[in-house]
Design an enzyme around this catalytic site. Structure first.
Site, mmCIF file in Angstrom:
data_model
loop_
_atom_site.group_PDB
_atom_site.id
_atom_site.type_symbol
_atom_site.label_atom_id
_atom_site.label_comp_id
_atom_site.label_asym_id
_atom_site.label_seq_id
_atom_site.Cartn_x
_atom_site.Cartn_y
_atom_site.Cartn_z
ATOM 1 N N GLU A 130 1.620 -2.803 2.916
ATOM 2 C CA GLU A 130 0.499 -3.466 2.246
ATOM 3 C C GLU A 130 0.895 -3.817 0.810
ATOM 4 O O GLU A 130 0.482 -4.827 0.249
ATOM 5 C CB GLU A 130 -0.705 -2.505 2.246
ATOM 6 C CG GLU A 130 -1.930 -3.048 1.583
ATOM 7 C CD GLU A 130 -3.086 -2.048 1.587
ATOM 8 O OE1 GLU A 130 -3.428 -1.497 2.656
ATOM 9 O OE2 GLU A 130 -3.648 -1.830 0.504
ATOM 10 N N ARG A 151 -7.106 -7.015 4.906
ATOM 11 C CA ARG A 151 -6.078 -6.994 3.850
ATOM 12 C C ARG A 151 -5.280 -8.300 3.839
ATOM 13 O O ARG A 151 -4.059 -8.296 3.655
ATOM 14 C CB ARG A 151 -5.115 -5.816 4.022
ATOM 15 C CG ARG A 151 -5.748 -4.468 3.925
ATOM 16 C CD ARG A 151 -6.303 -4.171 2.526
ATOM 17 N NE ARG A 151 -6.907 -2.859 2.538
ATOM 18 C CZ ARG A 151 -8.163 -2.624 2.944
ATOM 19 N NH1 ARG A 151 -8.942 -3.625 3.311
ATOM 20 N NH2 ARG A 151 -8.643 -1.411 2.951
ATOM 21 N N SER A 181 -2.774 2.961 -0.570
ATOM 22 C CA SER A 181 -2.204 2.882 0.788
ATOM 23 C C SER A 181 -0.951 2.016 0.761
ATOM 24 O O SER A 181 -1.013 0.861 0.330
ATOM 25 C CB SER A 181 -3.205 2.246 1.751
ATOM 26 O OG SER A 181 -4.392 2.994 1.745
HETATM 27 C C1 LIG Z 1 -4.901 5.055 -6.316
HETATM 28 C C2 LIG Z 1 -5.046 3.700 -5.666
HETATM 29 C C3 LIG Z 1 -6.057 3.486 -4.742
HETATM 30 C C4 LIG Z 1 -6.209 2.233 -4.124
HETATM 31 N N1 LIG Z 1 -7.215 2.067 -3.220
HETATM 32 C C5 LIG Z 1 -7.393 0.878 -2.609
HETATM 33 C C6 LIG Z 1 -8.461 0.702 -1.670
HETATM 34 O O1 LIG Z 1 -9.247 1.599 -1.424
HETATM 35 N N2 LIG Z 1 -8.581 -0.515 -1.083
HETATM 36 C C7 LIG Z 1 -7.723 -1.552 -1.355
HETATM 37 O O2 LIG Z 1 -7.910 -2.628 -0.775
HETATM 38 N N3 LIG Z 1 -6.723 -1.416 -2.250
HETATM 39 C C8 LIG Z 1 -6.530 -0.224 -2.885
HETATM 40 N N4 LIG Z 1 -5.511 -0.062 -3.779
HETATM 41 C C9 LIG Z 1 -4.579 -1.181 -4.026
HETATM 42 C C10 LIG Z 1 -4.906 -2.022 -5.299
HETATM 43 O O3 LIG Z 1 -5.767 -1.323 -6.160
HETATM 44 C C11 LIG Z 1 -5.553 -3.365 -4.955
HETATM 45 O O4 LIG Z 1 -4.696 -4.094 -4.109
HETATM 46 C C12 LIG Z 1 -5.832 -4.209 -6.198
HETATM 47 O O5 LIG Z 1 -6.614 -5.330 -5.850
HETATM 48 C C13 LIG Z 1 -4.566 -4.664 -6.928
HETATM 49 O O6 LIG Z 1 -4.963 -5.238 -8.159
HETATM 50 P P1 LIG Z 1 -3.942 -5.424 -9.357
HETATM 51 O O7 LIG Z 1 -4.625 -6.225 -10.405
HETATM 52 O O8 LIG Z 1 -3.408 -4.108 -9.784
HETATM 53 O O9 LIG Z 1 -2.797 -6.270 -8.668
HETATM 54 P P2 LIG Z 1 -1.227 -6.244 -8.985
HETATM 55 O O10 LIG Z 1 -0.648 -4.988 -8.438
HETATM 56 O O11 LIG Z 1 -0.992 -6.542 -10.405
HETATM 57 O O12 LIG Z 1 -0.750 -7.470 -8.105
HETATM 58 C C14 LIG Z 1 -0.753 -7.398 -6.696
HETATM 59 C C15 LIG Z 1 -0.283 -8.759 -6.143
HETATM 60 O O13 LIG Z 1 -1.249 -9.757 -6.443
HETATM 61 C C16 LIG Z 1 -0.686 -10.781 -7.276
HETATM 62 N N5 LIG Z 1 -1.712 -11.120 -8.284
HETATM 63 C C17 LIG Z 1 -2.434 -10.255 -9.030
HETATM 64 N N6 LIG Z 1 -3.329 -10.923 -9.790
HETATM 65 C C18 LIG Z 1 -3.153 -12.242 -9.510
HETATM 66 C C19 LIG Z 1 -3.790 -13.439 -9.975
HETATM 67 N N7 LIG Z 1 -4.768 -13.440 -10.887
HETATM 68 N N8 LIG Z 1 -3.352 -14.619 -9.463
HETATM 69 C C20 LIG Z 1 -2.349 -14.648 -8.554
HETATM 70 N N9 LIG Z 1 -1.720 -13.561 -8.083
HETATM 71 C C21 LIG Z 1 -2.121 -12.367 -8.560
HETATM 72 C C22 LIG Z 1 0.558 -10.167 -7.887
HETATM 73 O O14 LIG Z 1 1.497 -11.178 -8.182
HETATM 74 C C23 LIG Z 1 1.016 -9.228 -6.792
HETATM 75 O O15 LIG Z 1 1.772 -9.913 -5.821
HETATM 76 C C24 LIG Z 1 -5.327 1.179 -4.432
HETATM 77 C C25 LIG Z 1 -4.305 1.395 -5.380
HETATM 78 C C26 LIG Z 1 -4.170 2.630 -5.998
HETATM 79 C C27 LIG Z 1 -3.095 2.841 -7.027
#
Ligand SMILES: Cc1cc2nc3c(=O)[nH]c(=O)nc-3n(C[C@H](O)[C@H](O)[C@H](O)COP(=O)(O)OP(=O)(O)OC[C@H]3O[C@@H](n4cnc5c(N)ncnc54)[C@H](O)[C@@H]3O)c2cc1C
Length: 333
Positions: A329, A159, A233
């Site tokens: 996380e 992570r 998580s």
């Molecule tokens: C139900 C559920 C289940 C999940 N299961 C998992 C799992 O099994 N494994 C796991 O690893 N994660 C899991 N996650 C967490 C999440 O899905 C991941 O971390 C995912 O990669 C976040 O993507 P996002 O586009 O929503 O990021 P966001 O929430 O929009 O952003 C997260 C962070 O990344 C930054 N960011 C996003 N995109 C960019 C970009 N293009 N450039 C620079 N910075 C950026 C943002 O500024 C922020 O700080 C889960 C979440 C949920 C709600």
């Protein structure tokens, strides 16, 4: 790039927290990044599935809508795909499965965008995205240049990556190149995948069968953010010295662990939280999921600060009982 003012972020975060962004703009093309206004703090938003919003967001929220998937090269064994960072992760997984390619099927149904995947090296069911990443391209916000880092240069860890450490706050990931397998090697040994495949009578699974098994398991275990706000998580699984683990094991013989190195082990944060009595806990609309203690939930109108407070109380109680510091996380804005 069109800027909007005082926009509610409620539809843009899976925790379902209702705060406003002072300024908000969609990023549809690289040109939008080249003409970013100077002087405003920038916040990059993908699918909002890994953030906790604790108050009004000052500055400019850049909503990533960069789209496009292209094959960049292939050989007998692999296909390299360049994917724009605003593509929805799960849609991309399904796309690769339709192409018959293996590598990310265990990461099906993880919410969010492709661009966020390398930042915390998303992982599930024994697979981490770093195993398939060739390189990551980003717009360097202060140097105003496009940079590409190889897999090794991303310093991926559990992570973790260079994007959470040295480069924190300095980049907008624009695209990721993946190297996927034409001759998939399936990883069904982790969690309940094998059992799930057995139950539906599949002895020789395809990448599609594995993805579907993962989707069924995740749907049965994790709360759907459309129904109950959450960000998956909330805490990382802590790694502790083996000596510390042995001391704990004497007092708690059932404490689970996974070896990390000769002298460190990982302990499931969910187990520690559950032992402290938090599973199913609820204060107002902020709670700990009834089936998975690692997931904090918003039952309706919890504020980001209430979720933050609850996470702090959990951290304190785990520290007091086990002398282990849990790390969040989720990214707190
Ligand atoms: C139900 C559920 C289940 C999940 N299961 C998992 C799992 O099994 N494994 C796991 O690893 N994660 C899991 N996650 C967490 C999440 O899905 C991941 O971390 C995912 O990669 C976040 O993507 P996002 O586009 O929503 O990021 P966001 O929430 O929009 O952003 C997260 C962070 O990344 C930054 N960011 C996003 N995109 C960019 C970009 N293009 N450039 C620079 N910075 C950026 C943002 O500024 C922020 O700080 C889960 C979440 C949920 C709600």
């Amino acid at each position: 790039m069109q800027q909007l003012q005082n926009i509610s972020l409620l539809p843009y975060n899976t925790f379902g927290i209702d705060v406003t962004a002072e300024h908000f703009a969609d990023v549809n093309a690289l040109a939008d990044l080249q003409e970013l206004p100077a002087g405003l703090p920038l916040h990059i938003l993908g699918g909002g599935s890994n953030i906790l919003l604790t108050g009004q967001v000052h500055g400019l929220v850049l909503h990533n809508k960069l789209k496009g998937i292209a094959v960049v090269r292939e050989n007998d064994d692999h296909v390299w795909l360049s994917v724009a960072s605003g593509e929805v992760w799960h849609d991309f997984v399904l796309h690769t499965i339709e192409m018959g390619l293996g590598g990310i099927e265990n990461l099906a149904l993880i919410p969010g965008t492709v661009g966020a995947a390398p930042i915390q090296n998303i992982g599930a069911y024994g697979t981490e995205v770093k195993q398939t990443i060739e390189d990551v391209s980003f717009w360097h916000l202060s140097e105003r240049t496009l940079v590409t880092l190889s897999n090794a240069e991303c310093h991926f860890g559990y992570r973790d990556s260079i994007f959470k450490t040295q480069l924190r706050g300095q980049f907008f990931i624009t695209s990721v190149t993946f190297r996927l397998n034409k001759k998939p090697v399936l990883n069904t040994s982790y969690g309940a995948i094998e059992q799930e495949l057995n139950e539906v009578g599949i002895a020789h699974p395809t990448v599609k069968d594995v993805a579907q098994a993962v989707i069924r398991i995740r749907t049965s275990k994790l709360p759907d953010p459309k129904v109950t706000g959450n960000a998956g998580s909330f805490f990382k699984n802590p790694t502790i010295p083996l000596a510390h683990y042995k001391m704990l094991q004497a007092a708690y013989p059932s404490i689970p662990h996974y070896p990390v190195s000769d002298d460190t082990v990982k302990v499931p944060a969910a187990w520690l939280i559950e032992q402290c009595g938090w599973k199913g806990h609820r204060t107002g609309d902020a709670g700990v999921h009834t089936k998975q203690a690692l997931v904090l939930v918003n039952y309706g109108h919890a504020s980001g600060n209430e979720i933050w407070q609850l996470s702090g109380d959990i951290i304190d109680s785990v520290a007091n009982r086990f002398n282990i510091s849990l790390e969040r996380e989720v990214q707190v804005w």
